[in-house]
Design a protein around this motif. Structure first.
Motif, mmCIF file in Angstrom:
data_model
loop_
_atom_site.group_PDB
_atom_site.id
_atom_site.type_symbol
_atom_site.label_atom_id
_atom_site.label_comp_id
_atom_site.label_asym_id
_atom_site.label_seq_id
_atom_site.Cartn_x
_atom_site.Cartn_y
_atom_site.Cartn_z
ATOM 1 N N ILE A 129 22.858 35.152 42.025
ATOM 2 C CA ILE A 129 23.665 36.127 41.307
ATOM 3 C C ILE A 129 24.357 37.090 42.266
ATOM 4 C CG2 ILE A 129 23.623 37.992 39.607
ATOM 5 C CD1 ILE A 129 23.270 35.212 38.435
ATOM 6 N N GLN A 130 23.687 37.408 43.366
ATOM 7 C CA GLN A 130 24.308 38.301 44.346
ATOM 8 C C GLN A 130 25.595 37.676 44.896
ATOM 9 O OE1 GLN A 130 21.799 39.680 47.555
ATOM 10 N NE2 GLN A 130 23.537 40.355 48.777
ATOM 11 N N LEU A 131 25.569 36.379 45.180
ATOM 12 C CA LEU A 131 26.760 35.699 45.665
ATOM 13 C C LEU A 131 27.857 35.729 44.612
ATOM 14 C CD1 LEU A 131 28.290 34.031 47.743
ATOM 15 C CD2 LEU A 131 27.166 31.983 46.841
ATOM 16 N N PHE A 132 27.477 35.524 43.349
ATOM 17 C CA PHE A 132 28.477 35.591 42.274
ATOM 18 C C PHE A 132 29.127 36.967 42.227
ATOM 19 C CE2 PHE A 132 29.424 37.051 37.963
ATOM 20 C CZ PHE A 132 30.481 36.193 37.654
ATOM 21 N N ASN A 133 28.325 38.017 42.341
ATOM 22 C CA ASN A 133 28.868 39.377 42.310
ATOM 23 C C ASN A 133 29.827 39.620 43.477
ATOM 24 O OD1 ASN A 133 27.431 40.024 39.986
ATOM 25 N ND2 ASN A 133 25.675 40.826 41.131
ATOM 26 N N GLU A 134 29.499 39.079 44.649
ATOM 27 C CA GLU A 134 30.368 39.238 45.814
ATOM 28 C C GLU A 134 31.687 38.487 45.612
ATOM 29 O OE1 GLU A 134 28.137 37.973 49.175
ATOM 30 O OE2 GLU A 134 26.763 39.676 49.137
ATOM 31 N N ILE A 135 31.597 37.277 45.054
ATOM 32 C CA ILE A 135 32.810 36.501 44.777
ATOM 33 C C ILE A 135 33.672 37.227 43.750
ATOM 34 C CG2 ILE A 135 33.692 34.355 43.788
ATOM 35 C CD1 ILE A 135 31.250 32.933 44.986
ATOM 36 N N SER A 136 33.044 37.752 42.709
ATOM 37 C CA SER A 136 33.773 38.448 41.650
ATOM 38 C C SER A 136 34.480 39.687 42.185
ATOM 39 C CB SER A 136 32.812 38.858 40.525
ATOM 40 O OG SER A 136 32.195 37.731 39.949
ATOM 41 N N SER A 137 33.870 40.329 43.171
ATOM 42 C CA SER A 137 34.467 41.547 43.727
ATOM 43 C C SER A 137 35.784 41.272 44.447
ATOM 44 C CB SER A 137 33.482 42.231 44.682
ATOM 45 O OG SER A 137 33.304 41.466 45.864
ATOM 46 N N ASP A 138 36.053 40.001 44.769
ATOM 47 C CA ASP A 138 37.309 39.648 45.435
ATOM 48 C C ASP A 138 38.511 39.859 44.517
ATOM 49 O OD1 ASP A 138 35.885 38.865 47.670
ATOM 50 O OD2 ASP A 138 35.823 36.753 47.089
ATOM 51 N N LEU A 139 38.280 39.934 43.213
ATOM 52 C CA LEU A 139 39.380 40.049 42.261
ATOM 53 C C LEU A 139 40.222 41.296 42.525
ATOM 54 C CD1 LEU A 139 40.892 39.059 39.792
ATOM 55 C CD2 LEU A 139 39.216 40.241 38.345
ATOM 56 N N LYS A 140 39.575 42.384 42.888
ATOM 57 C CA LYS A 140 40.310 43.628 43.148
ATOM 58 C C LYS A 140 41.348 43.427 44.244
ATOM 59 C CE LYS A 140 39.634 48.486 44.407
ATOM 60 N NZ LYS A 140 38.638 49.551 44.762
ATOM 61 N N GLU A 141 40.973 42.721 45.303
ATOM 62 C CA GLU A 141 41.890 42.473 46.417
ATOM 63 C C GLU A 141 42.954 41.445 46.059
ATOM 64 O OE1 GLU A 141 41.585 41.114 51.124
ATOM 65 O OE2 GLU A 141 39.774 41.759 50.049
ATOM 66 N N MET A 142 42.624 40.538 45.145
ATOM 67 C CA MET A 142 43.551 39.475 44.765
ATOM 68 C C MET A 142 44.585 39.943 43.729
ATOM 69 S SD MET A 142 42.719 35.781 42.989
ATOM 70 C CE MET A 142 41.830 35.056 44.354
ATOM 71 N N LYS A 143 44.294 40.991 42.986
ATOM 72 C CA LYS A 143 45.147 41.387 41.863
ATOM 73 C C LYS A 143 46.615 41.621 42.237
ATOM 74 C CE LYS A 143 42.120 43.079 38.215
ATOM 75 N NZ LYS A 143 41.667 44.240 37.407
ATOM 76 N N PRO A 144 46.933 42.268 43.372
ATOM 77 C CA PRO A 144 48.357 42.426 43.709
ATOM 78 C C PRO A 144 49.079 41.091 43.841
ATOM 79 C CG PRO A 144 47.022 43.917 45.016
ATOM 80 C CD PRO A 144 46.069 42.996 44.314
ATOM 81 N N MET A 145 48.416 40.085 44.373
ATOM 82 C CA MET A 145 49.013 38.754 44.496
ATOM 83 C C MET A 145 49.208 38.119 43.126
ATOM 84 S SD MET A 145 46.961 37.195 47.753
ATOM 85 C CE MET A 145 47.010 37.998 49.352
ATOM 86 N N LEU A 146 48.237 38.320 42.249
ATOM 87 C CA LEU A 146 48.353 37.794 40.884
ATOM 88 C C LEU A 146 49.503 38.470 40.151
ATOM 89 C CD1 LEU A 146 44.550 37.735 40.065
ATOM 90 C CD2 LEU A 146 46.014 35.718 40.197
ATOM 91 N N GLN A 147 49.671 39.764 40.380
ATOM 92 C CA GLN A 147 50.772 40.487 39.753
ATOM 93 C C GLN A 147 52.114 39.984 40.274
ATOM 94 O OE1 GLN A 147 50.397 42.737 37.186
ATOM 95 N NE2 GLN A 147 52.629 42.449 37.084
ATOM 96 N N ASN A 148 52.183 39.667 41.569
ATOM 97 C CA ASN A 148 53.406 39.092 42.137
ATOM 98 C C ASN A 148 53.723 37.751 41.490
ATOM 99 O OD1 ASN A 148 53.793 41.237 43.872
ATOM 100 N ND2 ASN A 148 52.820 40.225 45.626
ATOM 101 N N LEU A 149 52.694 36.964 41.236
ATOM 102 C CA LEU A 149 52.879 35.672 40.572
ATOM 103 C C LEU A 149 53.438 35.885 39.171
ATOM 104 C CD1 LEU A 149 52.358 32.562 40.550
ATOM 105 C CD2 LEU A 149 50.146 33.089 39.510
ATOM 106 N N LYS A 150 52.873 36.814 38.462
ATOM 107 C CA LYS A 150 53.328 37.117 37.094
ATOM 108 C C LYS A 150 54.793 37.557 37.100
ATOM 109 C CE LYS A 150 52.181 40.165 33.175
ATOM 110 N NZ LYS A 150 53.409 40.996 33.153
#
Length: 235
Positions: A10-31
């Motif tokens: 679960i700790q690894l899952f939480n760390e992976i999930s935390s990447d979303l904050k850094e990825m969001k600007p790229m996702l917004q650019n895609l949108k």
């Protein structure tokens, strides 16, 4: 045998999930790049298609179909004019391609800078677009857990190995408790109970045979004598 869940990190899952904050600007650019094409609303379906291997082909075909339809509505008959207008709009496709490429090459800073020891990170395909925001849905969570965070025992040999390790750990704990209860613990570091083991061959070799593992009787005798002495002093 049917595979059996051995561990879920679960700790690894939480760390992976935390990447979303850094990825969001790229996702917004895609949108933004998708919406600039004017080929329909950006929904979760579009996000999933765009982050699939054939995403840009689907988007490009949809864009060209929509653009050609607009040219038909404008009654543009000349192929030269049609081709020029299409070429004039192709930079929009290129911007979409760049947004997709950026997402697919995304690596979080903590991994890129080797701050984190983890080897896996969030992929755009495991992100959803719901209620106007980018999020990790229940389905995304299950996919991340199953792909990166779960380890299964899949054979009888693996199960037997785990059972033997469990038996070893139980015996180790039993020995440790017995040493504490009977004053033997004062004689050694409880984290290193290898003092009870004697290897008949080279002590520093990692290739000794199981049959060469023996009980170090001299260590046990010494510990028993010292424990008896302590007990005598307490009388």
């Amino acid at each position: 045998m049917e595979r059996k869940l051995f561990h879920e990190d679960i700790q690894l899952f939480n760390e992976i999930s935390s990447d979303l904050k850094e990825m969001k600007p790229m996702l917004q650019n895609l949108k933004s790049a998708y919406e600039a094409l004017n080929i329909g609303a950006f929904t979760n379906r579009e996000l999933k298609d765009l982050t699939a291997s054939v995403s840009i082909i689907l988007a490009k075909n949809k864009f060209l179909k929509e653009l050609n339809g607009q040219l038909d509505d404008m009654n543009v008959k000349s192929n030269i004019i049609r081709e020029k207008m299409i070429l004039d709009h192709m930079h929009l496709i290129e911007e979409l391609e760049q947004a997709i490429a950026a997402l697919k090459s995304f690596v979080p800073k903590d991994i890129k800078q080797r701050i984190s020891e983890r080897q896996v990170h969030l992929k755009a395909k495991n992100v959803s677009f719901e209620n106007g925001t980018f999020t990790i849905s229940d389905d995304d969570k299950e996919n991340i857990l199953e792909t990166y965070c779960r380890f299964y025992l899949t054979s009888l040999e693996e199960q037997e190995f785990f059972d033997k390790v469990q038996n070893y750990v139980k015996a180790y704990a039993d020995l440790k408790n017995h040493m504490i209860d009977n004053f033997y613990a004062d004689n050694t570091n409880l984290r290193d109970l290898n003092v009870f083991i004697e290897i008949e061959s080279d002590q520093h070799s990692s290739s000794f045979k199981p049959s060469e593992i023996k009980v170090n009787k001299s260590v046990i005798i010494g510990m028993i004598r010292r424990a008896m002495h302590r007990l005598d002093l307490k009388k």
